[in-house]
Design an enzyme around this catalytic site. Structure first.
Site, PDB file in Angstrom:
ATOM      1  N   ASP A 214     -37.257  35.161  -8.028  1.00 19.22           N
ATOM      2  CA  ASP A 214     -36.773  36.395  -8.692  1.00 19.22           C
ATOM      3  C   ASP A 214     -37.975  37.323  -8.797  1.00 19.22           C
ATOM      4  O   ASP A 214     -39.192  37.034  -8.659  1.00 19.22           O
ATOM      5  CB  ASP A 214     -36.322  36.073 -10.057  1.00 19.22           C
ATOM      6  CG  ASP A 214     -35.011  35.157 -10.121  1.00 19.22           C
ATOM      7  OD1 ASP A 214     -34.084  35.529  -9.165  1.00 19.22           O
ATOM      8  OD2 ASP A 214     -34.792  34.358 -11.020  1.00 19.22           O
TER       9      ASP A 214
ATOM     10  N   TYR B 235     -42.140  23.677 -10.386  1.00 12.31           N
ATOM     11  CA  TYR B 235     -42.647  25.125 -11.276  1.00 12.31           C
ATOM     12  C   TYR B 235     -43.562  24.873 -12.179  1.00 12.31           C
ATOM     13  O   TYR B 235     -43.542  23.869 -12.823  1.00 12.31           O
ATOM     14  CB  TYR B 235     -41.348  25.751 -11.436  1.00 12.31           C
ATOM     15  CG  TYR B 235     -40.516  26.570 -10.565  1.00 12.31           C
ATOM     16  CD1 TYR B 235     -40.842  27.812 -10.201  1.00 12.31           C
ATOM     17  CD2 TYR B 235     -39.659  25.766  -9.881  1.00 12.31           C
ATOM     18  CE1 TYR B 235     -39.889  28.562  -9.335  1.00 12.31           C
ATOM     19  CE2 TYR B 235     -38.637  26.428  -8.983  1.00 12.31           C
ATOM     20  CZ  TYR B 235     -38.781  27.694  -8.696  1.00 12.31           C
ATOM     21  OH  TYR B 235     -38.075  28.448  -7.711  1.00 12.31           O
TER      22      TYR B 235
END
EC number: 5.4.99.12
Length: 262
Positions: free
Chosen positions: A51, A109
């Site tokens: 994003d 992540y």
């Protein structure tokens, strides 16, 4: 010929990975650079569409091209056309059945929090700042209820387009390195804003706003409105994508560079 590349980028100045008309994105910059090297139009596929403001140390992409170029030419040629906050780190010619997104078996992540009384200057676009003291041990304890396959409705954004809220978290670890608190999480795949929403909930636990058991309550509620605020994007890094060994992709140090492996 199918080529896989590993790309690193600072997402601070970009509207995410995916190409969008009129917006500055990572994909557009990468495709422009590779098209220059190929002297023809190149379209790429990535492992994870990050994003706005999200970074990557080991994003994996693939593309098809019939032009005769060495891997060295793809790497160094692309880097000569890329902006300074994006670079190609590694590459390999792949079989036709390799797919950067669909061949991946897991994604990892890291969410990095600077936990200090004064906001950071040098790392301001690369870490999230929390001035309230965080107990990483409580965050670690609370996060363990999220392991395994679960319905993560409470941790997905309202814009999430996935057909199912089910995801399988393989590992979740929260550690402290001086003033840095790091959430390290691996899953088969992630929902939109899932890591940032998990980070938001664990920050609320670590700061003492909610007890450890609240994490499980949020998970079981299957209601996004009962969770915490979505944590900011700029502390988040895509650090590793894992594939079956048959593809022979190099596993680089997850990073980012200002962290160290434990």
């Amino acid at each position: 010929m199918r080529i896989a590349l590993v790309v690193e980028y600072d997402g601070s100045q970009y509207h995410g990975w995916q190409a969008q008309t009129g917006l500055h994105t990572i994909q557009q910059a990468v495709e422009f650079a590779l098209s220059k090297v190929a002297d023809s139009s190149i379209s790429v596929v990535c492992a994870g569409r990050t994003d706005t403001g999200v970074h990557a140390t080991n994003q994996v992409i693939h593309f098809d091209c019939e032009k005769d170029r060495s891997i060295r030419a793809w790497i160094h040629g692309a880097n000569s056309f890329l902006p300074k906050d994006i670079c190609v780190k590694w590459g390999k010619e792949m079989p036709e059945n390799f797919h950067a997104r669909y061949s991946a078996v897991s994604r990892r992540y890291r969410y990095v929090i600077y936990n200090g009384a004064i906001r950071p200057g040098l790392l301001r676009g690369n870490v999230t700042w929390q001035y309230r003291q965080l107990d990483h041990r409580l965050m670690q304890q609370g996060g363990q209820c999220l392991l395994g396959e679960n319905d993560f409705t409470s941790f997905r954004s309202v814009e999430c387009q996935s057909n199912t809220p089910m995801r399988n978290i393989h590992q979740l670890q929260v550690t402290r390195h001086g003033d840095l608190v790091v959430l390290d999480i691996t899953a088969n795949a992630f929902l939109h804003h899932m890591v940032r929403n998990i980070a938001g909930v664990l920050i609320a636990v670590g700061s003492g706003k909610h007890p450890v058991g609240w994490v499980k309550d949020v998970l079981n509620a299957k209601d996004r409105k009962l969770g915490a605020e979505t944590a900011p994007s700029y502390g988040l890094y895509l650090v590793q994508v894992t594939y079956p060994k048959e593809f022979g992709l190099l596993q680089n140090n997850p990073g980012p560079l200002f962290l160290w492996e434990k």
